[in-house]
Design a protein around this motif. Structure first.
Motif, PDB file in Angstrom:
ATOM      1  N   LYS A  30       9.149   4.071  12.782  1.00  0.00           N
ATOM      2  CA  LYS A  30       8.539   5.246  12.787  1.00  0.00           C
ATOM      3  C   LYS A  30       7.421   5.096  11.652  1.00  0.00           C
ATOM      4  O   LYS A  30       6.328   5.465  11.887  1.00  0.00           O
ATOM      5  N   LEU A  31       7.795   4.599  10.506  1.00  0.00           N
ATOM      6  CA  LEU A  31       6.682   4.439   9.440  1.00  0.00           C
ATOM      7  C   LEU A  31       5.960   3.436   9.669  1.00  0.00           C
ATOM      8  O   LEU A  31       4.661   3.763   9.512  1.00  0.00           O
ATOM      9  N   VAL A  32       6.019   2.558  10.368  1.00  0.00           N
ATOM     10  CA  VAL A  32       4.980   1.379  10.815  1.00  0.00           C
ATOM     11  C   VAL A  32       4.345   1.822  11.784  1.00  0.00           C
ATOM     12  O   VAL A  32       2.886   1.580  11.724  1.00  0.00           O
ATOM     13  N   ALA A  53       8.526  -4.037  11.698  1.00  0.00           N
ATOM     14  CA  ALA A  53       9.495  -2.963  10.918  1.00  0.00           C
ATOM     15  C   ALA A  53      10.957  -3.750  10.624  1.00  0.00           C
ATOM     16  O   ALA A  53      11.286  -3.693   9.525  1.00  0.00           O
ATOM     17  N   GLY A  54      11.145  -5.026  11.648  1.00  0.00           N
ATOM     18  CA  GLY A  54      12.130  -5.678  11.334  1.00  0.00           C
ATOM     19  C   GLY A  54      12.133  -6.478   9.706  1.00  0.00           C
ATOM     20  O   GLY A  54      12.801  -6.665   8.997  1.00  0.00           O
ATOM     21  N   TYR A  55      10.977  -7.200   9.958  1.00  0.00           N
ATOM     22  CA  TYR A  55      10.467  -7.991   8.593  1.00  0.00           C
ATOM     23  C   TYR A  55      10.321  -7.027   7.322  1.00  0.00           C
ATOM     24  O   TYR A  55      10.619  -7.636   6.442  1.00  0.00           O
ATOM     25  N   VAL A  56       9.905  -5.736   7.594  1.00  0.00           N
ATOM     26  CA  VAL A  56       9.644  -4.944   6.404  1.00  0.00           C
ATOM     27  C   VAL A  56      11.048  -4.724   6.022  1.00  0.00           C
ATOM     28  O   VAL A  56      11.546  -4.603   4.781  1.00  0.00           O
ATOM     29  N   LYS A 102      15.308  -5.411   1.703  1.00  0.00           N
ATOM     30  CA  LYS A 102      16.816  -5.689   1.460  1.00  0.00           C
ATOM     31  C   LYS A 102      16.631  -6.712   0.323  1.00  0.00           C
ATOM     32  O   LYS A 102      17.403  -6.839  -0.412  1.00  0.00           O
ATOM     33  N   LEU A 103      15.841  -7.654   0.560  1.00  0.00           N
ATOM     34  CA  LEU A 103      15.654  -8.725  -0.633  1.00  0.00           C
ATOM     35  C   LEU A 103      15.064  -8.372  -1.849  1.00  0.00           C
ATOM     36  O   LEU A 103      15.951  -8.882  -2.792  1.00  0.00           O
ATOM     37  N   GLU A 104      14.183  -7.400  -1.840  1.00  0.00           N
ATOM     38  CA  GLU A 104      13.875  -6.735  -3.094  1.00  0.00           C
ATOM     39  C   GLU A 104      15.014  -6.105  -3.747  1.00  0.00           C
ATOM     40  O   GLU A 104      15.214  -6.441  -4.962  1.00  0.00           O
ATOM     41  N   GLN A 105      15.725  -5.460  -3.028  1.00  0.00           N
ATOM     42  CA  GLN A 105      16.960  -4.505  -3.653  1.00  0.00           C
ATOM     43  C   GLN A 105      18.082  -5.578  -4.160  1.00  0.00           C
ATOM     44  O   GLN A 105      18.631  -5.437  -5.225  1.00  0.00           O
ATOM     45  N   ALA A 106      18.194  -6.593  -3.584  1.00  0.00           N
ATOM     46  CA  ALA A 106      19.207  -7.615  -3.879  1.00  0.00           C
ATOM     47  C   ALA A 106      18.586  -8.262  -5.129  1.00  0.00           C
ATOM     48  O   ALA A 106      19.597  -8.808  -6.052  1.00  0.00           O
ATOM     49  N   THR A 164       0.625  -1.163  -0.072  1.00  0.00           N
ATOM     50  CA  THR A 164      -0.083   0.048  -0.173  1.00  0.00           C
ATOM     51  C   THR A 164       0.850   1.262   0.067  1.00  0.00           C
ATOM     52  O   THR A 164       0.423   2.267  -0.522  1.00  0.00           O
ATOM     53  N   HIS A 165       1.896   1.165   0.498  1.00  0.00           N
ATOM     54  CA  HIS A 165       3.016   2.409   0.777  1.00  0.00           C
ATOM     55  C   HIS A 165       4.134   1.939  -0.215  1.00  0.00           C
ATOM     56  O   HIS A 165       5.374   2.084   0.550  1.00  0.00           O
ATOM     57  N   LYS A 166       4.159   1.901  -1.453  1.00  0.00           N
ATOM     58  CA  LYS A 166       5.305   1.655  -2.209  1.00  0.00           C
ATOM     59  C   LYS A 166       6.417   2.587  -2.228  1.00  0.00           C
ATOM     60  O   LYS A 166       6.081   3.904  -2.434  1.00  0.00           O
ATOM     61  N   GLY A 167       7.662   2.309  -2.291  1.00  0.00           N
ATOM     62  CA  GLY A 167       8.785   3.301  -2.147  1.00  0.00           C
ATOM     63  C   GLY A 167       8.861   4.131  -0.844  1.00  0.00           C
ATOM     64  O   GLY A 167       9.892   4.918  -0.907  1.00  0.00           O
ATOM     65  N   VAL A 168       8.272   3.841   0.196  1.00  0.00           N
ATOM     66  CA  VAL A 168       8.296   4.522   1.498  1.00  0.00           C
ATOM     67  C   VAL A 168       9.305   3.963   2.238  1.00  0.00           C
ATOM     68  O   VAL A 168      10.187   4.672   2.921  1.00  0.00           O
ATOM     69  N   PHE A 169       9.246   2.613   2.341  1.00  0.00           N
ATOM     70  CA  PHE A 169      10.061   1.844   3.435  1.00  0.00           C
ATOM     71  C   PHE A 169      11.782   1.860   2.694  1.00  0.00           C
ATOM     72  O   PHE A 169      11.749   1.595   1.415  1.00  0.00           O
ATOM     73  N   THR A 170      12.553   1.813   3.657  1.00  0.00           N
ATOM     74  CA  THR A 170      13.737   1.719   3.339  1.00  0.00           C
ATOM     75  C   THR A 170      14.549   0.533   4.007  1.00  0.00           C
ATOM     76  O   THR A 170      13.908  -0.254   4.547  1.00  0.00           O
ATOM     77  N   THR A 171      15.774   0.557   3.901  1.00  0.00           N
ATOM     78  CA  THR A 171      16.629  -0.581   4.512  1.00  0.00           C
ATOM     79  C   THR A 171      16.929  -0.209   5.977  1.00  0.00           C
ATOM     80  O   THR A 171      17.750  -0.858   6.747  1.00  0.00           O
ATOM     81  N   ASP A 172      16.722   1.006   6.154  1.00  0.00           N
ATOM     82  CA  ASP A 172      16.897   1.453   7.745  1.00  0.00           C
ATOM     83  C   ASP A 172      15.814   1.210   8.589  1.00  0.00           C
ATOM     84  O   ASP A 172      14.727   1.613   8.665  1.00  0.00           O
ATOM     85  N   PHE A 173      16.380   0.341   9.879  1.00  0.00           N
ATOM     86  CA  PHE A 173      15.205  -0.203  10.594  1.00  0.00           C
ATOM     87  C   PHE A 173      14.575   0.991  11.297  1.00  0.00           C
ATOM     88  O   PHE A 173      13.612   0.931  11.775  1.00  0.00           O
TER      89      PHE A 173
END
Length: 65
Positions: free
Chosen positions: A33-35, A51-54, A59-63, A19-28
């Motif tokens: 905060k976003l969750v 947040a940890g699973y997000v 990270k898996l998507e970027q890899a 639902t929030h594509k491109g908002v989440f990063t690899t920074d926990f």
């Protein structure tokens, strides 16, 4: 031994990413905060698990790219 996450954590994390594509990063820390902003999670422990699973999914998507 790895972490075993409940289906609730996995489902909510995937829904938030979709639902929030491109908002989440690899920074926990940023994802915590976003969750809490985008969901109605009641406890800090549950928020951190989501947040940890997000973070892991991002990270898996970027890899894969």
């Amino acid at each position: 031994m790895g972490n075993i996450r409940t289906s609730f954590v996995k489902r909510l994390a995937r829904e938030l990413i979709e639902t929030h594509k491109g908002v989440f990063t690899t920074d926990f820390e940023e994802n915590k905060k976003l969750v809490s902003e985008y969901s109605t999670v009641s406890t800090k422990h549950l928020r951190n698990k989501i947040a940890g699973y997000v973070t892991r999914l991002v990270k898996l998507e970027q890899a894969q790219e």
